[in-house]
Design an enzyme around this catalytic site. Structure first.
Site, mmCIF file in Angstrom:
data_model
loop_
_atom_site.group_PDB
_atom_site.id
_atom_site.type_symbol
_atom_site.label_atom_id
_atom_site.label_comp_id
_atom_site.label_asym_id
_atom_site.label_seq_id
_atom_site.Cartn_x
_atom_site.Cartn_y
_atom_site.Cartn_z
ATOM 1 N N ARG A 33 -0.249 -5.329 -5.015
ATOM 2 C CA ARG A 33 1.023 -5.258 -4.263
ATOM 3 C C ARG A 33 1.012 -6.160 -3.022
ATOM 4 O O ARG A 33 1.553 -5.800 -1.971
ATOM 5 C CB ARG A 33 1.344 -3.822 -3.836
ATOM 6 C CG ARG A 33 1.623 -2.883 -4.972
ATOM 7 C CD ARG A 33 2.901 -3.247 -5.728
ATOM 8 N NE ARG A 33 3.265 -2.195 -6.641
ATOM 9 C CZ ARG A 33 2.777 -2.086 -7.880
ATOM 10 N NH1 ARG A 33 1.937 -2.985 -8.343
ATOM 11 N NH2 ARG A 33 3.163 -1.096 -8.657
ATOM 12 N N SER A 82 8.258 3.349 -5.745
ATOM 13 C CA SER A 82 7.166 3.942 -4.969
ATOM 14 C C SER A 82 7.352 3.612 -3.491
ATOM 15 O O SER A 82 7.469 2.438 -3.145
ATOM 16 C CB SER A 82 5.822 3.372 -5.403
ATOM 17 O OG SER A 82 5.597 3.587 -6.768
ATOM 18 N N GLU A 124 5.121 0.758 0.914
ATOM 19 C CA GLU A 124 5.118 -0.370 -0.020
ATOM 20 C C GLU A 124 6.343 -1.249 0.218
ATOM 21 O O GLU A 124 6.208 -2.469 0.308
ATOM 22 C CB GLU A 124 5.051 0.187 -1.441
ATOM 23 C CG GLU A 124 4.570 -0.815 -2.447
ATOM 24 C CD GLU A 124 5.594 -1.008 -3.516
ATOM 25 O OE1 GLU A 124 6.253 -2.053 -3.507
ATOM 26 O OE2 GLU A 124 5.742 -0.109 -4.366
HETATM 27 N N1 EPU Z 1 1.255 12.233 -9.800
HETATM 28 C C1 EPU Z 1 1.385 13.398 -9.096
HETATM 29 N N2 EPU Z 1 2.649 13.836 -8.781
HETATM 30 C C2 EPU Z 1 3.759 13.155 -9.143
HETATM 31 C C3 EPU Z 1 3.627 11.945 -9.866
HETATM 32 C C4 EPU Z 1 2.359 11.496 -10.173
HETATM 33 O O1 EPU Z 1 0.418 14.046 -8.747
HETATM 34 O O2 EPU Z 1 4.866 13.589 -8.792
HETATM 35 C C5 EPU Z 1 -0.097 11.750 -10.106
HETATM 36 C C6 EPU Z 1 -0.545 12.068 -11.491
HETATM 37 O O3 EPU Z 1 -1.891 12.445 -11.448
HETATM 38 C C7 EPU Z 1 -0.420 10.746 -12.214
HETATM 39 C C8 EPU Z 1 -0.744 9.768 -11.109
HETATM 40 O O4 EPU Z 1 -0.173 10.353 -9.954
HETATM 41 O O5 EPU Z 1 -1.299 10.652 -13.269
HETATM 42 C C9 EPU Z 1 -0.174 8.396 -11.318
HETATM 43 O O6 EPU Z 1 1.252 8.476 -11.481
HETATM 44 P P1 EPU Z 1 2.094 7.296 -12.148
HETATM 45 O O7 EPU Z 1 1.559 6.980 -13.513
HETATM 46 O O8 EPU Z 1 3.535 7.629 -12.078
HETATM 47 O O9 EPU Z 1 1.759 6.035 -11.252
HETATM 48 P P2 EPU Z 1 1.774 5.801 -9.670
HETATM 49 O O10 EPU Z 1 0.384 5.428 -9.290
HETATM 50 O O11 EPU Z 1 2.402 6.910 -8.919
HETATM 51 C C10 EPU Z 1 2.201 3.257 -9.979
HETATM 52 C C11 EPU Z 1 3.084 2.215 -9.366
HETATM 53 C C12 EPU Z 1 4.488 2.299 -9.980
HETATM 54 C C13 EPU Z 1 4.394 2.111 -11.481
HETATM 55 C C14 EPU Z 1 3.468 3.178 -12.043
HETATM 56 C C15 EPU Z 1 3.247 3.007 -13.535
HETATM 57 C C16 EPU Z 1 2.246 1.889 -7.093
HETATM 58 C C17 EPU Z 1 2.489 2.112 -5.641
HETATM 59 N N3 EPU Z 1 3.161 2.399 -7.927
HETATM 60 O O12 EPU Z 1 2.720 4.512 -9.580
HETATM 61 O O13 EPU Z 1 5.242 1.233 -9.457
HETATM 62 O O14 EPU Z 1 5.670 2.207 -12.097
HETATM 63 O O15 EPU Z 1 2.181 3.099 -11.395
HETATM 64 O O16 EPU Z 1 2.425 1.897 -13.735
HETATM 65 O O17 EPU Z 1 1.257 1.229 -7.463
HETATM 66 C C18 EPU Z 1 6.617 0.719 -7.567
HETATM 67 O O18 EPU Z 1 5.696 0.032 -7.167
HETATM 68 O O19 EPU Z 1 7.706 0.810 -6.957
HETATM 69 C C19 EPU Z 1 6.436 1.488 -8.801
HETATM 70 C C20 EPU Z 1 7.356 2.357 -9.246
#
Ligand code: EPU
Length: 329
Positions: free
Chosen positions: A161, A234, A325
């Site tokens: 990022r 995010s 972010e």
């Molecule tokens: N989780 C929670 N609570 C929630 C949602 C998620 O505890 O409400 C935990 C779960 O353990 C889950 C983990 O967080 O397994 C990861 O969640 P998710 O797969 O949704 O990914 P993220 O790390 O929250 C990142 C990117 C997203 C991207 C997703 C999918 C960042 C800051 N965000 O989110 O990107 O869509 O992975 O690859 O790296 C963005 O940057 O705006 C964005 C949406």
């Protein structure tokens, strides 16, 4: 005219948070060649801010300088095989354009809001793919050199990022991005949910378009649609911690998700009770704890106050500093 100029321009409809804010001046620039002239305007003297589709920015106040919207369009395949897209092209439409013409690579990045020009700034990434893998060059106006320039992928200094465009925020205005896209690519399916989604779609040997469809379905279900409720995806980056901190946290919180030294910001926020929390119309999505949402008439200042409260509580409970972010003005 290669540009138009508007005084006291409302910005709410130009950002996906849809919070009220005004720009003292707004320039819409349709031709990269007009950049020097626009940046030399007296209206630019108090400061310049580049705004694409506004899907990664939160205005907590008015902007008293010149907001520049590079309205540069067009997608073409160059003689050397690279695909070049103007900064103002919509990212998702561009992904679909490449897939329809038999290019692979961008399928896991389907449905990310924003423009092509914004994509390299934060090196967008999702579902196991990061943009940097496919960018071959970025065309930009360099405000220091006062000239149009081309940055190689290495010169973009991509990381999670992050990029040179974020590091030297006031230097470059991205005007076009070039991609090297393979015709064939082993599907990237390991990110949680992708395989299950394809199975639910009844697809056994997915094409790149199938993967994009699966990612689109996942995103529509998991993330609030900015067209329905104001948000910028995010709101915090997933924090990266040093080895000792990771060990300390894993011992104290055995169920904490952790991968490559990265923690899940969503999980940290959820543990502190922020998932679905609301303060008036400012809130964190009930679908995904990492998404700050405007339920209607929240101001940017109210959203930022809630985000800062979340930062403080995560810091207090876990000793981890969350970093926003999107850009906060
Ligand atoms: N989780 C929670 N609570 C929630 C949602 C998620 O505890 O409400 C935990 C779960 O353990 C889950 C983990 O967080 O397994 C990861 O969640 P998710 O797969 O949704 O990914 P993220 O790390 O929250 C990142 C990117 C997203 C991207 C997703 C999918 C960042 C800051 N965000 O989110 O990107 O869509 O992975 O690859 O790296 C963005 O940057 O705006 C964005 C949406």
């Amino acid at each position: 005219m290669a540009h138009t100029l508007t005084e006291n321009a409302p910005l709410a409809a130009r950002t996906t948070f849809r919070v009220p804010a005004h720009a003292a001046w707004l320039a819409e620039v349709r031709d990269a060649g007009a950049m020097p002239e626009v940046l030399a305007l007296p209206q630019a003297a108090p400061g310049v801010l580049v705004l694409g589709e506004g899907s990664n920015i939160l205005f907590t106040r008015d902007f008293d300088g010149l907001v520049v919207h590079p309205d540069i369009r067009g997608i073409e395949v160059l003689a050397d095989g690279a695909v070049r897209a103007g900064a103002a092209e919509n990212w998702h439409a561009f992904v679909r354009w490449t897939l329809a013409r038999g290019y692979a690579g961008l399928e896991n990045l389907a449905l990310i809001p924003g423009t092509v020009g914004a994509a390299p700034i934060q090196n967008i990434g999702a579902y196991g793919t990061e943009l940097e893998e496919f960018v071959s060059a970025v065309h930009a106006y360099d405000r220091v050199a006062r000239a149009q320039c081309e940055l190689s992928r290495d010169a973009c200094a991509f990381s999670y990022r992050d990029s040179v465009f974020k590091q030297q925020r006031d230097r470059y205005i991205v005007t076009a991005v070039e991609f090297r896209l393979p015709r064939e690519r082993a599907p990237v399916l390991d990110y949680a949910g992708v395989r299950d989604e394809l199975a639910a779609m009844g697809v056994a040997a997915p094409s790149p378009t199938d993967v994009a469809d699966a990612v689109e379905r996942l995103r529509r279900r998991k993330l609030p649609d900015p067209a329905e409720v104001g948000n910028a995806g995010s709101f915090f980056k997933n924090p990266v911690v040093a080895a000792e901190a990771a060990e300390r946290l894993a011992a104290a919180f055995p169920e904490m998700p952790m991968w490559n030294g990265k923690l899940s910001a969503a999980w940290l926020l959820e543990q502190c009770g922020f998932k679905g929390a609301r303060d008036g119309d400012a809130g964190f999505s009930e679908r995904h704890a990492l998404v700050l949402v405007n339920h209607g008439s929240a101001t940017g200042a109210q959203l930022w106050a809630l985000a800062q409260r979340a930062q403080a509580e995560v810091k207090q409970k876990f000793g981890v500093q969350l970093e926003p972010e999107p850009r906060v003005i």
